[in-house]
Design an enzyme around this catalytic site. Sequence first.
Site, PDB file in Angstrom:
ATOM      1  CE  LYS A 109      -3.541  -0.806  -0.434  1.00  0.00           C
ATOM      2  NZ  LYS A 109      -3.179  -1.211  -2.176  1.00  0.00           N
ATOM      3  CG  HIS A 133       4.793  -6.494  -0.926  1.00  0.00           C
ATOM      4  ND1 HIS A 133       5.078  -4.518  -2.296  1.00  0.00           N
ATOM      5  CD2 HIS A 133       3.196  -7.326  -1.094  1.00  0.00           C
ATOM      6  CE1 HIS A 133       3.698  -4.454  -2.352  1.00  0.00           C
ATOM      7  NE2 HIS A 133       2.841  -5.826  -2.584  1.00  0.00           N
ATOM      8  CB  SER A 168      -3.355   2.666   1.732  1.00  0.00           C
ATOM      9  OG  SER A 168      -3.877   1.925   0.688  1.00  0.00           O
TER      10      SER A 168
HETATM   11  P1  A3P Z   1      -5.063   5.040  -0.897  1.00  0.00           P
HETATM   12  O1  A3P Z   1      -5.651   3.434  -0.340  1.00  0.00           O
HETATM   13  O2  A3P Z   1      -4.637   5.250  -0.164  1.00  0.00           O
HETATM   14  O3  A3P Z   1      -5.536   5.492  -1.882  1.00  0.00           O
HETATM   15  P2  A3P Z   1      -0.630  -0.705  -4.348  1.00  0.00           P
HETATM   16  O4  A3P Z   1      -0.549  -0.230  -5.253  1.00  0.00           O
HETATM   17  O5  A3P Z   1       1.258  -0.194  -2.999  1.00  0.00           O
HETATM   18  O6  A3P Z   1      -1.070  -1.278  -3.442  1.00  0.00           O
HETATM   19  O7  A3P Z   1      -0.508   1.142  -3.272  1.00  0.00           O
HETATM   20  C1  A3P Z   1      -2.103   1.575  -3.070  1.00  0.00           C
HETATM   21  C2  A3P Z   1      -2.283   2.288  -2.655  1.00  0.00           C
HETATM   22  O8  A3P Z   1      -1.581   4.048  -3.605  1.00  0.00           O
HETATM   23  C3  A3P Z   1      -3.178   3.014  -3.208  1.00  0.00           C
HETATM   24  O9  A3P Z   1      -3.585   4.053  -1.673  1.00  0.00           O
HETATM   25  C4  A3P Z   1      -3.860   3.808  -4.068  1.00  0.00           C
HETATM   26  O10 A3P Z   1      -5.083   4.850  -4.526  1.00  0.00           O
HETATM   27  C5  A3P Z   1      -2.742   5.243  -4.376  1.00  0.00           C
HETATM   28  N1  A3P Z   1      -2.123   4.751  -5.728  1.00  0.00           N
HETATM   29  C6  A3P Z   1      -1.913   4.350  -6.830  1.00  0.00           C
HETATM   30  N2  A3P Z   1      -1.817   4.770  -8.084  1.00  0.00           N
HETATM   31  C7  A3P Z   1      -1.663   5.748  -7.950  1.00  0.00           C
HETATM   32  C8  A3P Z   1      -1.764   7.709  -8.235  1.00  0.00           C
HETATM   33  N3  A3P Z   1      -1.216   7.614  -9.798  1.00  0.00           N
HETATM   34  N4  A3P Z   1      -1.923   8.527  -7.678  1.00  0.00           N
HETATM   35  C9  A3P Z   1      -1.317   8.272  -6.038  1.00  0.00           C
HETATM   36  N5  A3P Z   1      -2.059   7.726  -5.767  1.00  0.00           N
HETATM   37  C10 A3P Z   1      -1.888   6.022  -6.027  1.00  0.00           C
END
Ligand code: A3P
Length: 289
Positions: free
Chosen positions: A42, A102, A132
């Site tokens: 996340k 991860h 998140s």
């Molecule tokens: P939130 O749950 O706070 O919205 P991962 O890809 O490591 O699983 O992380 C997911 C998190 O990154 C989520 O956070 C998601 O919305 C956010 N995320 C994904 N793409 C993004 C982007 N282009 N800009 C900002 N946040 C992004």
Amino acid sequence: GRRPPLSELEGVPLPAATVDNWGQIQGFEAKPDDLVICTYPKSGTTWIQEIVDMIEQNGDVEKCQRATIQHRHPFLEWARPPQPSGVEQAREMPSPRVLRTHLPTQLLPRSFWETRCKFLYVARNAKDCTVSYYHFQRMNQTLPDPGPWEEYLETFLSGKVGWGSWFEHVKGWWEVRHRYQILFLFYEDLKRDPKREIQKVVQFLGKRVDGPVLDRIVQETSFEKMKANPMTNRSLVPKSILDQSISPFMRKGTVGDWKNHFTVAQNERFEEIYRRKMEGTSICFCTEL
Ligand code: A3P
């Protein structure tokens, strides 16, 4: 129910299937021209993947649309027999490969350290990461149910979540960042100045992109664009795995959403534990944006 509990490996909770497949993961043969995207869950994994992809395709959106990013960048811990595991997908792939993990430093297969390949690490501040992850565990049917928020906060702080303690993960990668080819990035910086951070990635990968291409990459990797894009928003993943009616995968994509979740008391407790666990490390997150 349907949700399997996590297993443990050297004290780090991981999906049971990953632990079952550990022999294959541990013996993974890295190559010197591999690029490994490393994150605590996340922290912006999907975002940095799309950025890397857009750089490699020189901003060609069409080319980036041909397969989901998950498919293009095998996830080392992925194990869902009879489908090919992440390790098997990586073996089938032509070089140069982009891989994703991860894993905390102590569990990373040793061949990665030995080949001295490049690593892109993205860190996200602990409070937003907790929030998140909480919403992700609500919707991800392959991870344990997070329970109520106040309970989850304790679970997170004690490191009893998939891939273990946020503190150990971030500290571990931060400590080795100068010993290997590691570009250490922050989610908060990517959010504040995507152009500058994407330029760092371009340079680290030894690429060149023209100004207009860079601008296009910035635009196309924005939260709004990625939320609307089926290749990045995971809408192609079955509901039995990711139930986006509970919480969308592209949820908010902001810095500071923790303020909508933490009570004053929870924040104080969190900060006290944070100070204790992060004592002696120089890493600093810009959370007040
Ligand atoms: P939130 O749950 O706070 O919205 P991962 O890809 O490591 O699983 O992380 C997911 C998190 O990154 C989520 O956070 C998601 O919305 C956010 N995320 C994904 N793409 C993004 C982007 N282009 N800009 C900002 N946040 C992004």
